[in-house]
Design an enzyme around this catalytic site. Structure first.
Site, PDB file in Angstrom:
ATOM      1  CD  GLU A 118      -2.913  -1.030   2.389  1.00  0.00           C
ATOM      2  OE1 GLU A 118      -2.808  -0.104   3.213  1.00  0.00           O
ATOM      3  OE2 GLU A 118      -3.817  -1.879   2.446  1.00  0.00           O
ATOM      4  CD  GLU A 161      -3.554  -5.728   4.050  1.00  0.00           C
ATOM      5  OE1 GLU A 161      -4.354  -4.841   4.446  1.00  0.00           O
ATOM      6  OE2 GLU A 161      -2.328  -5.611   4.146  1.00  0.00           O
TER       7      GLU A 161
END
Ligand code: IFM
Length: 452
Positions: A175, A363
């Protein structure tokens, strides 16, 4: 407000035999042992020292004590029948100063973790960078210093040399939008820097590093399967007004497009988001080529959608996110709207890029307050969350989008960054006073689901 899942019947078999199932964690959030066995400090160890940086002044110093309990935790992964375990390496455990001397004990620890996975029949998926930069490198500017491309390349070389005989699946960054945005623009994550200059330089260097990381791995381990992971949210305008629609496009460009597009040779989305032009200051001749990366897969990490409204007063973006509680929609404890369709929309969006070969959800999960009653945690909300999002993943699969796998965030409750230990995402509960593990109902549900 749809708290109940309609999807009780969702089955693993519907996804096909090749679909990859797993669970995710990260080093800083679980390992603890912040100073043990020669580990150097990371920016999060430093950030946690600052009063008010982290809720309740929590610190990652002990976290889930995965450093000593890794065998127990991997045994739980096995017991739950989860075939793939995604975790990250701590740069400062391997190279305490970020560069230079290698910490043998750190390397030994990860060999033990990897070996335990393999002996347990669990495939390791390793993220090289999940936000815990060595503090020594931050002293030199961290992600804002272009030297990071050399520091990072060296770190990747050390890791691949050590672990390439055992590990096939690698992810370069976790991320990048979040660690540059929250850490170098808003200052709410480590290292707590603010401002457009630090954000854009950090962003550009992270874009370069994701490509350099990929090339370094492929050069040293040609048969490796290499990806990188992106946070993403389904963005919708608050109204049909042109101003809200344009505001939504700008947020979408920032949150969902600004890291993947340069790596696909599409450049930064400056047309939609003019302030990104300022990044040109940090671009050197040849960078456009250097930024390109042919990943074997991308990991997308989706939790929610965002509703966006035009707002004159927000600098650079002229757009603001309307929080879920203000919208009075069902949301998790993070105030993230429970909006299962978001995950389908994100798979669809990323599948459209020609350069994207395969997508894994690396995720997805939810933080809800858990209550232990007589040793049992009946976290029905989390279980329903997972089922309803998986239903949408299945829809994407049935439409033959590029989706190939799904990892739950997270195996255990852990250190949720600036939220400390308050937010619990685990399939397994941790009592942070005793370090006792208790499998939640959602964990048993995932086990049954995987067992078919
Ligand atoms: O805990 C984080 C993780 O480290 C990165 N993705 C989002 C998770 C939940 O906030």
């Amino acid at each position: 407000m749809n708290k109940k899942s309609k999807s009780a019947a969702i089955k693993r078999s519907g996804f096909g035999d090749e679909f990859v199932w797993g669970v995710s964690t990260s080093a800083l959030q679980t390992e603890g042992a912040s100073h043990a066995d020669g580990k150097g400090p990371s920016i999060w160890d430093e950030f946690a020292k600052g009063k008010k940086n982290i809720l309740n002044n929590d610190s990652p110093e002990i976290a889930c004590d995965f450093y000593t309990k890794y065998k127990e935790d991997i045994a739980l992964v096995k017991m739950l029948g989860i075939p793939n375990f995604r975790f990250s390496l701590s740069w400062s455990r391997i190279l305490p100063d970020g560069i230079g001397t290698i910490n043998k004990k750190g390397i030994e620890f990860y060999h033990k973790v990897i070996d335990t996975c393999i002996e347990s029949g669990i495939e390791p998926w390793i993220t090289l960078y999940h936000w815990d930069l060595p503090e020594t490198l931050q002293q030199k500017g961290g992600w804002t210093n272009r030297e990071i491309i050399n520091w990072f390349e060296h770190y990747v070389e050390v890791c691949i040399k050590e672990f390439k005989s055992k590990v096939k699946n690698w992810m370069v960054l976790n991320e990048p939008m979040v660690f540059t945005g929250a850490g170098y623009f808003l200052g709410v994550h480590a290292p707590g820097k603010k401002g457009i200059g630090s954000f854009l330089s950090a962003m550009h260097h992270a874009v370069l590093c994701q490509a350099i990381g990929l090339r370094t791995i492929k050069k040293m381990q040609p048969d490796a399967i290499v990806g990188t992971t992106y946070s993403c949210s389904f963005i919708t305008p608050q109204s049909d007004s042109e101003r809200d629609k344009q505001a939504a496009k700008r947020i979408d460009a920032l949150l969902n497009r600004s890291f993947i597009e340069p790596s696909l040779g599409l450049g930064y989305p400056m047309e939609t988001l003019p302030f990104l032009k300022k990044v040109e200051k940090y671009i050197k001749p040849g960078d456009e080529e250097l930024m390109r990366a042919e990943f074997d897969f991308i990991g997308i990490q989706n939790y929610t959608r965002e509703v966006v409204a035009y707002n004159f007063f927000i600098p650079f973006l002229k757009a603001k996110l309307i929080p879920a509680d203000k919208r009075k929609v069902f949301h998790t404890q993070m105030d993230w709207e429970v909006y299962p369709e978001a995950i389908y929309q994100m798979v669809k969006k990323f599948s459209k890029y020609k350069g994207v070969k395969k997508i894994f959800i690396t995720e997805n999960g939810a933080s809800f307050p858990d209550e232990i009653i007589d040793g049992i945690i009946t976290d029905t909300a989390r279980e329903n969350f997972l089922k309803s999002y998986l239903e949408q993943v299945l829809k994407a699969k049935q439409e033959e989008l590029k989706i190939k796998g799904y990892f739950v965030w997270s195996l255990t409750d852990n250190f949720e960054w600036a939220e400390g230990y308050h937010q619990r995402f685990g399939l397994i509960h941790i009592d942070f006073n005793t370090q006792q593990r208790t499998i939640k109902k959602s964990g048993y549900w995932y086990k049954d689901f995987l067992a078919g």
